[in-house]
Write an enzyme that holds these catalytic residues in place. Structure first.
Site, PDB file in Angstrom:
ATOM      1  N   LYS A  16     -17.321   0.280  -4.553  1.00 51.36           N
ATOM      2  CA  LYS A  16     -18.236   0.856  -3.556  1.00 51.36           C
ATOM      3  C   LYS A  16     -18.962   2.089  -4.096  1.00 51.36           C
ATOM      4  O   LYS A  16     -20.167   2.209  -3.960  1.00 51.36           O
ATOM      5  CB  LYS A  16     -17.481   1.269  -2.284  1.00 51.36           C
ATOM      6  CG  LYS A  16     -16.884   0.124  -1.508  1.00 51.36           C
ATOM      7  CD  LYS A  16     -16.371   0.592  -0.144  1.00 51.36           C
ATOM      8  CE  LYS A  16     -15.276   1.638  -0.232  1.00 51.36           C
ATOM      9  NZ  LYS A  16     -14.013   1.165  -0.787  1.00 51.36           N
ATOM     10  N   ARG A  91     -13.537   3.285   8.721  1.00 51.36           N
ATOM     11  CA  ARG A  91     -12.387   2.577   8.158  1.00 51.36           C
ATOM     12  C   ARG A  91     -11.473   2.041   9.247  1.00 51.36           C
ATOM     13  O   ARG A  91     -10.494   1.370   8.933  1.00 51.36           O
ATOM     14  CB  ARG A  91     -11.588   3.546   7.298  1.00 51.36           C
ATOM     15  CG  ARG A  91     -11.782   3.372   5.778  1.00 51.36           C
ATOM     16  CD  ARG A  91     -10.963   4.468   5.134  1.00 51.36           C
ATOM     17  NE  ARG A  91     -10.601   4.270   3.773  1.00 51.36           N
ATOM     18  CZ  ARG A  91     -11.255   4.828   2.740  1.00 51.36           C
ATOM     19  NH1 ARG A  91     -12.351   5.529   2.939  1.00 51.36           N
ATOM     20  NH2 ARG A  91     -10.807   4.658   1.523  1.00 51.36           N
ATOM     21  N   ARG A 130      -9.157   3.164 -13.463  1.00 47.55           N
ATOM     22  CA  ARG A 130      -9.811   4.377 -12.953  1.00 47.55           C
ATOM     23  C   ARG A 130      -8.832   5.551 -12.967  1.00 47.55           C
ATOM     24  O   ARG A 130      -9.213   6.681 -13.255  1.00 47.55           O
ATOM     25  CB  ARG A 130     -10.323   4.144 -11.525  1.00 47.55           C
ATOM     26  CG  ARG A 130     -11.051   5.352 -10.960  1.00 47.55           C
ATOM     27  CD  ARG A 130     -11.804   5.030  -9.703  1.00 47.55           C
ATOM     28  NE  ARG A 130     -10.943   5.037  -8.537  1.00 47.55           N
ATOM     29  CZ  ARG A 130     -11.324   4.714  -7.310  1.00 47.55           C
ATOM     30  NH1 ARG A 130     -12.563   4.320  -7.097  1.00 47.55           N
ATOM     31  NH2 ARG A 130     -10.501   4.755  -6.303  1.00 47.55           N
ATOM     32  N   ARG A 136      -7.032  10.341 -10.688  1.00 49.48           N
ATOM     33  CA  ARG A 136      -6.873  10.540  -9.241  1.00 49.48           C
ATOM     34  C   ARG A 136      -5.429  10.289  -8.829  1.00 49.48           C
ATOM     35  O   ARG A 136      -4.846   9.261  -9.166  1.00 49.48           O
ATOM     36  CB  ARG A 136      -7.801   9.591  -8.476  1.00 49.48           C
ATOM     37  CG  ARG A 136      -9.159  10.203  -8.201  1.00 49.48           C
ATOM     38  CD  ARG A 136     -10.085   9.234  -7.520  1.00 49.48           C
ATOM     39  NE  ARG A 136      -9.562   8.714  -6.249  1.00 49.48           N
ATOM     40  CZ  ARG A 136     -10.326   8.093  -5.353  1.00 49.48           C
ATOM     41  NH1 ARG A 136     -11.610   7.918  -5.587  1.00 49.48           N
ATOM     42  NH2 ARG A 136      -9.809   7.628  -4.243  1.00 49.48           N
ATOM     43  N   ARG A 147      -2.760   1.514  -0.166  1.00 52.81           N
ATOM     44  CA  ARG A 147      -4.147   1.598   0.306  1.00 52.81           C
ATOM     45  C   ARG A 147      -4.700   0.211   0.609  1.00 52.81           C
ATOM     46  O   ARG A 147      -5.495   0.026   1.533  1.00 52.81           O
ATOM     47  CB  ARG A 147      -5.012   2.336  -0.727  1.00 52.81           C
ATOM     48  CG  ARG A 147      -4.677   3.833  -0.758  1.00 52.81           C
ATOM     49  CD  ARG A 147      -5.226   4.510  -1.976  1.00 52.81           C
ATOM     50  NE  ARG A 147      -6.663   4.548  -1.965  1.00 52.81           N
ATOM     51  CZ  ARG A 147      -7.423   4.513  -3.047  1.00 52.81           C
ATOM     52  NH1 ARG A 147      -6.867   4.411  -4.243  1.00 52.81           N
ATOM     53  NH2 ARG A 147      -8.719   4.565  -2.945  1.00 52.81           N
TER      54      ARG A 147
END
Ligand code: AMP
Length: 189
Positions: A16, A91, A130, A136, A147
């Protein structure tokens, strides 16, 4: 007509953020990411940031109240009048209803909900990569799975919500950034 009020939907790791960055430079509208705003709040040590940090690190959702508040505030800024690309908001169904109401109050409506569809295992592999690059905290494998579970239970129902509003456009998020980008632009034209 090119849509200017867009919600970008998709599971974590669907690409996204990347697609959003490319789209806004094409469309000249602001990119509004509640995840980015929350991370900035954590960084700045604001009240919202203090409340959100632990929740974000665990892969859960920050409360509707907080997120709706920051999204509404951002949408009322001047640059959002020409449209926006919402990334990571809404969300939950409560957030989607709040967005609908906020836009209705502004005499505006969503042009489309662009949903990126991806394969779960491909997503886990992408997010692992990532986490190595960006470091992160919420990108470790356990949090990634959490998630995705949260996405399936809380966010996936939005596909039906936007289908019923006749604004849902589903695009495959599999393949290279360029391939997905082309599909997204074709879908919006
Ligand atoms: P993102 O960068 O969009 O993946 O968001 C990172 C984290 O911020 C999420 O895992 C949530 O904890 C929180 N977050 C971002 N947007 C929302 C939202 N619309 N509702 C609830 N929590 C959110």
């Amino acid at each position: 007509m090119t849509a200017t009020r867009i919600v970008l939907l998709g599971p974590p790791g669907a690409g996204k953020g990347t697609q959003a960055t490319n789209l806004i430079s094409d469309l000249g509208i602001p990119h509004i990411s509640t995840g980015d705003m929350l991370r900035a709040a954590v960084e700045a040590g604001t009240e919202v940031g203090l409340q959100a940090k632990a929740v974000m690190d665990s892969g859960e959702l920050v409360s509707d109240e907080i997120v709706i508040g920051i999204a509404k505030e951002r949408l009322s800024e001047d640059d959002a009048k020409k449209g926006f690309l919402l990334d990571g908001f809404p969300r939950t169904l409560a957030q989607a209803s709040a967005l609908e109401k906020t836009l209705g109050d502004l005499d505006a409506a969503l042009d489309c909900c662009l949903a990126l569809a991806v394969d779960n295992e491909a997503v886990v592999a992408r997010l692992r990569k990532r986490s190595e690059i960006e470091g992160r905290v919420d990108d470790n494998e356990e949090t990634i799975r959490e998630r995705m579970r949260v996405y399936d239970s809380e966010t996936a129902p939005l596909l039906e919500f936007y289908r019923s509003r006749r604004v849902l456009i589903e695009v495959s998020g599999m393949g290279t950034i360029e391939e997905v980008g082309k599909r997204v632009r074709d879908a919006l034209d």
